[in-house]
Design a protein around this motif. Structure first.
Motif, mmCIF file in Angstrom:
data_model
loop_
_atom_site.group_PDB
_atom_site.id
_atom_site.type_symbol
_atom_site.label_atom_id
_atom_site.label_comp_id
_atom_site.label_asym_id
_atom_site.label_seq_id
_atom_site.Cartn_x
_atom_site.Cartn_y
_atom_site.Cartn_z
ATOM 1 N N SER A 160 16.342 7.063 76.175
ATOM 2 C CA SER A 160 17.252 6.982 75.033
ATOM 3 C C SER A 160 16.589 6.161 73.915
ATOM 4 C CB SER A 160 18.561 6.318 75.448
ATOM 5 O OG SER A 160 19.112 6.995 76.557
ATOM 6 N N ASN A 161 16.756 6.601 72.659
ATOM 7 C CA ASN A 161 16.085 5.886 71.575
ATOM 8 C C ASN A 161 16.924 5.687 70.321
ATOM 9 O OD1 ASN A 161 16.084 8.420 70.415
ATOM 10 N ND2 ASN A 161 13.883 8.759 70.594
ATOM 11 N N HIS A 162 18.219 5.971 70.402
ATOM 12 C CA HIS A 162 19.083 5.701 69.248
ATOM 13 C C HIS A 162 20.538 5.825 69.679
ATOM 14 C CE1 HIS A 162 18.839 10.099 69.296
ATOM 15 N NE2 HIS A 162 19.980 10.113 68.621
ATOM 16 N N GLY A 163 21.403 5.232 68.860
ATOM 17 C CA GLY A 163 22.826 5.328 69.128
ATOM 18 C C GLY A 163 23.471 6.467 68.362
ATOM 19 N N TRP A 164 24.763 6.639 68.578
ATOM 20 C CA TRP A 164 25.521 7.671 67.874
ATOM 21 C C TRP A 164 25.699 7.326 66.398
ATOM 22 C CZ3 TRP A 164 26.973 12.309 69.694
ATOM 23 C CH2 TRP A 164 27.011 12.498 71.082
ATOM 24 N N ASP A 165 25.667 8.342 65.558
ATOM 25 C CA ASP A 165 26.164 8.208 64.195
ATOM 26 C C ASP A 165 27.663 8.452 64.296
ATOM 27 O OD1 ASP A 165 27.066 8.588 61.565
ATOM 28 O OD2 ASP A 165 25.154 9.442 60.921
ATOM 29 N N THR A 166 28.416 7.382 64.394
ATOM 30 C CA THR A 166 29.849 7.492 64.661
ATOM 31 C C THR A 166 30.652 7.956 63.458
ATOM 32 O OG1 THR A 166 30.054 5.122 64.217
ATOM 33 C CG2 THR A 166 29.831 5.806 66.520
ATOM 34 N N VAL A 167 30.013 8.011 62.304
ATOM 35 C CA VAL A 167 30.648 8.577 61.110
ATOM 36 C C VAL A 167 30.463 10.095 61.112
ATOM 37 C CG1 VAL A 167 30.667 8.646 58.597
ATOM 38 C CG2 VAL A 167 30.324 6.465 59.771
ATOM 39 N N LYS A 168 29.235 10.520 61.234
ATOM 40 C CA LYS A 168 28.907 11.947 61.209
ATOM 41 C C LYS A 168 29.552 12.708 62.361
ATOM 42 C CE LYS A 168 24.899 15.068 61.283
ATOM 43 N NZ LYS A 168 23.405 15.117 61.328
ATOM 44 N N HIS A 169 29.578 12.090 63.532
ATOM 45 C CA HIS A 169 30.081 12.768 64.733
ATOM 46 C C HIS A 169 31.483 12.318 65.121
ATOM 47 C CE1 HIS A 169 26.177 14.611 65.431
ATOM 48 N NE2 HIS A 169 25.611 13.424 65.269
ATOM 49 N N GLN A 170 32.231 11.813 64.159
ATOM 50 C CA GLN A 170 33.551 11.253 64.409
ATOM 51 C C GLN A 170 34.477 12.218 65.140
ATOM 52 O OE1 GLN A 170 36.640 8.372 64.148
ATOM 53 N NE2 GLN A 170 34.498 8.112 63.590
ATOM 54 N N ASN A 171 34.617 13.424 64.624
ATOM 55 C CA ASN A 171 35.556 14.388 65.226
ATOM 56 C C ASN A 171 35.134 14.785 66.633
ATOM 57 O OD1 ASN A 171 37.117 14.366 62.906
ATOM 58 N ND2 ASN A 171 36.112 16.167 62.024
#
Length: 240
Positions: A104-115
């Motif tokens: 693993s090398n990054h976290g979620w973009d919780t804005v872009k993938h919100q839905n």
């Protein structure tokens, strides 16, 4: 700090087993021994190619371990979703891995993938599974994580570990800010990736509300020299 649990990631044990075939080392026995040596959780991260943890391993472990079972992985793979729902672990950690990714090398973009995150998190929570999502130490990502409905976030600590020896105060600063935001929003806080015996104590001392660290690669490497029981005890000592 005294409330922070150590979850041992046993992926590398499965890698060693798979390199020769057969069942040596025995993954379930190692997991049970980790618990006996003091680990407060067991983490596995199955991937589609099953190059370390196999899907069957998850079923085998679920019926044996007594501590918290944490299954992490790419929830965009339907096979992973089905695996988690079939086993109902204490926690599922959602990681935005790409196909064939080594680690693993990054976290979620919780804005872009919100839905998307809202939907998949609801699926797991309806099954009674606590949900944590992998997030970079970014206050905006933490704020958006709140509205996904997740129970916890897991701070991706690779940048902290990389920069710790150069300037530990600068390395940890964004993690403190992210942790304080999570605490203000009443989001549970986990952390993991490249934490080790050198950098874990400082991290745990300075991150408010830290509930769990998941450690695998470094811990297993240390165990080659120190022995598994001694290594787990040393990691637990860093959290005291």
């Amino acid at each position: 700090m005294s409330n922070c649990k150590l979850s041992v990631n046993i992926n590398k044990i499965a890698t060693l087993r798979n390199s020769r075939g057969g069942n040596n080392p025995d993954l379930v026995k190692v997991a049970l021994d980790c618990e006996r040596f003091g680990a407060q959780g067991i983490t596995v991260h199955p991937r589609p190619d099953e190059r370390h943890i196999r899907y069957q391993d998850v079923f085998d472990l679920k019926g044996q371990i007594d501590t918290e079972f944490n299954i992490e992985g790419n929830c965009q793979e339907q096979k992973f979703v089905d695996l988690v729902l079939a086993n109902r672990p204490a926690q599922v950690t959602l990681v935005p891995d790409a196909q064939g990714q080594i680690t693993s090398n990054h976290g979620w973009d919780t804005v872009k993938h919100q839905n998307y995150l809202q939907d998949i998190i609801a699926t797991f929570k309806e099954a009674g599974i606590r949900v944590s999502i992998f997030v970079d130490p970014n206050v905006e990502m933490v704020e958006a994580a709140k509205t996904t409905g997740t129970d916890r976030i897991e701070l991706y600590t690779e940048s902290y570990a990389t920069n710790y020896l150069h300037d530990k105060e600068k390395a940890i600063a964004p993690y403190i800010a992210a942790a304080e935001k999570a605490k203000a929003l009443d989001i549970g806080l986990n952390a993991g990736h490249d934490l080790d015996l050198n950098n874990l104590k400082y991290f745990a001392e300075n991150i408010p509300g830290l509930l769990e660290v998941s450690i695998g690669h470094a811990l297993i490497c240390d165990a080659l020299y120190l022995g598994l029981e001694n290594t787990i005890q040393r990691y637990l000592y860093q959290l005291k």
